[in-house]
Write a protein that holds these residues in place. Structure first.
Motif, short mmCIF file in Angstrom:
data_model
loop_
_atom_site.label_atom_id
_atom_site.label_comp_id
_atom_site.label_asym_id
_atom_site.label_seq_id
_atom_site.Cartn_x
_atom_site.Cartn_y
_atom_site.Cartn_z
N THR A 75 29.09 38.43 -15.17
CA THR A 75 30.17 37.86 -14.37
C THR A 75 30.41 36.41 -14.78
O THR A 75 31.55 35.98 -14.99
CB THR A 75 29.86 37.95 -12.86
N TYR A 144 31.23 44.95 -10.39
CA TYR A 144 30.28 43.91 -10.79
C TYR A 144 29.96 42.96 -9.63
O TYR A 144 28.79 42.66 -9.37
CB TYR A 144 30.83 43.13 -11.99
N ILE A 145 30.98 42.47 -8.95
CA ILE A 145 30.72 41.48 -7.91
C ILE A 145 30.01 42.08 -6.71
O ILE A 145 29.28 41.39 -5.98
CB ILE A 145 32.02 40.75 -7.47
#
Length: 269
Positions: A75, A144-145
């Motif tokens: 990220t 992802y987050i």
């Protein structure tokens, strides 16, 4: 370290273009430009394809339990790449006032780039945001987050929203997470801040943590500047409201403190 990886990524595209150019004697030097662009685009497409494929390794079928170091690394790396690609230059002041203990971060909200820039400014700290649930459905980014502590907020369901606030408070207390949340609830499309909601200050109370007030200027210009112009963004960590004050003051008083601090800064030329 992250910046060096971005520079390495750009260098690889240039080297690949040069290899293609000088590896074929019949090519004239002017071919270097289209080859460089082609190689750069190819590497970017391959990188995005890699992110897309690997994102399917991560799902939403279980609550956040432990910070995924790979997802956090990727990220940060990807955001470095985007900020360089979009030519966003950031200058920030007030880093020295940040407490060593975890805190709740509140600020003004003008652009989708606000959490991106803030997340990068706090790259040396474990940071996440409470974000609207729709952001978790963004291809690649959402998966992802979610793995690094970003929490979806269902603004249409008060019960689920309260559960998210409680989970955010737990991450601050038990996981030493800095949790960002925008009191306006959504982006303001003008220079005026929207009315503050109580969730950010309720989160700080439940987390028994200090509140850090932060402001960003210039993020509203980013979208219209891409891709032709660069954008200068200025940020400032303005005030720390100690956890003792958070515990003793009402939600309305905390909201007023944060709003007054932000208003004073944003109205200063």
């Amino acid at each position: 370290g992250y910046f060096m990886l971005v520079y390495l990524f750009l260098l690889m595209s240039a080297a690949f273009a040069a290899l293609l150019c000088f590896g074929f004697s019949f090519l004239s030097p002017w071919w270097l430009v289209p080859l460089f662009l082609g190689a750069f685009l190819l590497l970017n497409v391959l990188y995005l394809l890699y992110l897309l494929l690997t994102s399917y390794l991560f799902g939403f079928d279980h609550p956040y339990e432990k910070d995924n170091r790979y997802c956090r690394f990727m990220t940060h790396l990807t955001l470095d790449w985007l900020l360089h690609l979009f030519r966003i230059r950031t200058h920030v002041t007030g880093m020295e006032i940040l407490p060593e203990e975890p805190f709740v971060l509140v600020g003004n909200h003008r652009s989708d780039f606000d959490p991106i820039i803030t997340f990068r400014l706090l790259k040396h700290r474990k940071t996440a945001f409470i974000s609207k649930k729709e952001n978790m459905r963004i291809p690649i980014a959402g998966r992802y987050i979610y793995q690094i502590g970003f929490l979806p907020l269902d603004r249409d369901n008060p019960l689920r929203a309260m559960r998210t606030i409680k989970e955010g408070a737990r991450l601050v207390r038990e996981e030493n997470m800095i949790m960002g949340i925008y009191p306006e609830g959504t982006r303001s499309k003008t220079e005026e801040m929207l009315p503050f909601k109580e969730g950010a200050f309720l989160l700080a109370k439940k987390a028994e943590a200090p509140i850090v007030v932060m402001a960003l200027r210039g993020t509203g210009d980013i979208a219209r500047n891409i891709p032709l112009r660069s954008t200068k963004v200025s940020g400032a960590f303005l005030r720390v409201i100690p956890k003792e004050t958070v515990a003793s003051a009402s939600i309305e008083e905390l909201s007023a403190m944060a709003r007054e601090t932000l208003t004073a800064y944003l109205q200063t030329p």
